[in-house]
Write a protein that holds these residues in place. Structure first.
Motif, PDB file in Angstrom:
ATOM      1  N   GLU A  50       0.962  -1.207  -0.348  1.00 25.31           N
ATOM      2  CA  GLU A  50       0.036   0.235  -0.054  1.00 25.31           C
ATOM      3  C   GLU A  50       1.186   0.804   0.076  1.00 25.31           C
ATOM      4  O   GLU A  50       1.703   1.584   0.408  1.00 25.31           O
ATOM      5  N   LEU A  98      -1.668  -0.980  -3.957  1.00 24.72           N
ATOM      6  CA  LEU A  98      -2.434   0.137  -4.278  1.00 24.72           C
ATOM      7  C   LEU A  98      -2.214   1.061  -3.715  1.00 24.72           C
ATOM      8  O   LEU A  98      -1.090   1.205  -2.771  1.00 24.72           O
ATOM      9  N   VAL A  99      -2.862   2.331  -3.734  1.00 20.82           N
ATOM     10  CA  VAL A  99      -2.626   3.658  -3.918  1.00 20.82           C
ATOM     11  C   VAL A  99      -3.932   3.125  -2.381  1.00 20.82           C
ATOM     12  O   VAL A  99      -5.067   3.137  -2.480  1.00 20.82           O
ATOM     13  N   SER A 101      -5.207   6.486  -0.213  1.00 20.18           N
ATOM     14  CA  SER A 101      -6.080   8.021  -0.964  1.00 20.18           C
ATOM     15  C   SER A 101      -6.846   8.170  -0.365  1.00 20.18           C
ATOM     16  O   SER A 101      -7.949   7.761  -0.679  1.00 20.18           O
ATOM     17  N   MET A 106      -7.738  12.539  -4.809  1.00 19.03           N
ATOM     18  CA  MET A 106      -8.517  12.087  -6.127  1.00 19.03           C
ATOM     19  C   MET A 106      -9.362  12.695  -7.181  1.00 19.03           C
ATOM     20  O   MET A 106      -8.659  12.842  -8.124  1.00 19.03           O
ATOM     21  N   LEU A 118      -3.694   5.470 -12.626  1.00 25.58           N
ATOM     22  CA  LEU A 118      -3.071   4.429 -11.866  1.00 25.58           C
ATOM     23  C   LEU A 118      -2.316   3.098 -13.102  1.00 25.58           C
ATOM     24  O   LEU A 118      -1.452   2.934 -12.671  1.00 25.58           O
ATOM     25  N   ALA A 126      -7.227   1.080  -5.778  1.00 22.04           N
ATOM     26  CA  ALA A 126      -6.683   2.037  -4.619  1.00 22.04           C
ATOM     27  C   ALA A 126      -7.395   1.890  -3.510  1.00 22.04           C
ATOM     28  O   ALA A 126      -8.733   0.986  -3.569  1.00 22.04           O
ATOM     29  N   THR A 128     -10.020   3.599  -0.276  1.00 24.49           N
ATOM     30  CA  THR A 128     -10.118   4.849   0.162  1.00 24.49           C
ATOM     31  C   THR A 128     -10.715   5.125   1.307  1.00 24.49           C
ATOM     32  O   THR A 128     -11.905   4.871   1.807  1.00 24.49           O
ATOM     33  N   TRP A 139     -16.026   7.195  -8.283  1.00 26.59           N
ATOM     34  CA  TRP A 139     -14.149   6.294  -8.977  1.00 26.59           C
ATOM     35  C   TRP A 139     -15.608   4.659  -8.811  1.00 26.59           C
ATOM     36  O   TRP A 139     -14.580   4.264  -9.673  1.00 26.59           O
ATOM     37  N   SER A 143     -13.494   2.728 -11.664  1.00 23.41           N
ATOM     38  CA  SER A 143     -12.258   1.779 -11.536  1.00 23.41           C
ATOM     39  C   SER A 143     -12.870   0.447 -12.601  1.00 23.41           C
ATOM     40  O   SER A 143     -12.068  -0.299 -12.883  1.00 23.41           O
ATOM     41  N   ARG A 150     -10.554  -2.078  -5.948  1.00 24.07           N
ATOM     42  CA  ARG A 150     -11.614  -1.070  -4.790  1.00 24.07           C
ATOM     43  C   ARG A 150     -11.394  -1.232  -3.773  1.00 24.07           C
ATOM     44  O   ARG A 150     -12.003  -1.872  -3.492  1.00 24.07           O
TER      45      ARG A 150
END
Length: 260
Positions: A50, A98-99, A101, A106, A118, A126, A128, A139, A143, A150
């Motif tokens: 992450e 995985l980001v 954020s 975003m 990404l 990501a 969230t 999103w 995605s 996600r």
């Protein structure tokens, strides 16, 4: 839709207890070192990374991660550097990234543009932490468009109806919050984590990964007795802050012993 993260979780669980998921803020203590640190984690037993996006007003991060993010921001970290860092890590190690954020960051980049970047840098998707599925329309659409994972968060205070919605909209895994409060190492992982994981399983979730408070190999192993993944953040960030990449690598290797 395919899920890079789900595939990695399943592959690891076929070989041992389950995956170790490690968190670091991008740009801490500086961009090059964060890239080196992420590579070192992957080479020392971390199965999924992450990469956190430093943010000036975090709602979930404890003091160790807050301090690291403030240092990254003080050194001039900008969100576009995130994508460069991920591309550099992916060029060296084959590990899903995985980001993590906050959604405002975003939105500032543009949701579709953020998702496209990404994909371009090789990220898997990501997490969230401040976004609920009910408010995630853009999103969810982006995605799906770019076939990204996600990950939404589930907590012990969520109703079964809410948990079912989180499960239906998550892809990769459900981030199972072990205890109420902010991130940080704890002597004991809250027993509510097991109860929450059981509730998620009963509602059909196949990959519940527990985070917040895990800091020892024993805790990693304990979590993997009932969940599909163990997430560690503050212990890794503290090691990097204290002893650089070498201590981080040693800490990751030690934590990874709990996955066997």
């Amino acid at each position: 839709m395919t899920s890079t993260v789900a595939a990695r979780i399943d592959a690891v669980r076929a070989e041992r207890k389950g995956p170790l998921i490690g968190y670091l803020p991008a740009g801490f203590p500086d961009l090059d070192t964060s890239v080196e640190a992420a590579i070192a984690m992957a080479q020392n037993g971390v199965d999924i990374i992450e990469f956190g996006v430093p943010y000036s007003d975090p709602v979930m991060d404890g003091p160790v991660i807050q301090a690291a993010c403030q240092r990254a921001l003080g050194n001039g970290f900008q969100v576009p550097q995130l994508f460069d860092a991920i591309a550099r890590v992916r060029a060296e190690v084959d590990v899903p990234i995985l980001v993590m954020s906050y959604f405002n960051l975003m939105m500032q980049q543009g949701i579709d543009q953020f998702a496209a970047r990404l994909v371009d840098c090789g990220a898997a998707g990501a997490i969230t932490p401040d976004l609920i599925p009910d408010e995630a329309g853009e999103w969810l659409e982006a995605s799906d468009k770019y076939d990204l994972d996600r990950v939404f968060l589930a907590s012990s205070t969520s109703s079964d109806e809410r948990l079912a919605r989180i499960i239906a909209n998550s892809r990769g895994f459900v981030y199972t919050v072990s205890t109420l409060g902010v991130t940080g190492a704890r002597a004991d992982v809250d027993k509510s984590a097991r109860v929450l994981t059981d509730r998620l399983h009963a509602l059909g979730e196949q990959r519940a990964c527990v985070g917040i408070g895990i800091s020892t190999p024993e805790q990693v192993g304990e979590v993997l007795d009932y969940a599909e993944g163990a997430i560690v953040g503050s212990a890794l960030v503290r090691a990097l802050a204290r002893g650089g990449v070498a201590e981080l690598a040693d800490t990751a290797a030690s934590l990874a012993k709990g996955t066997h």
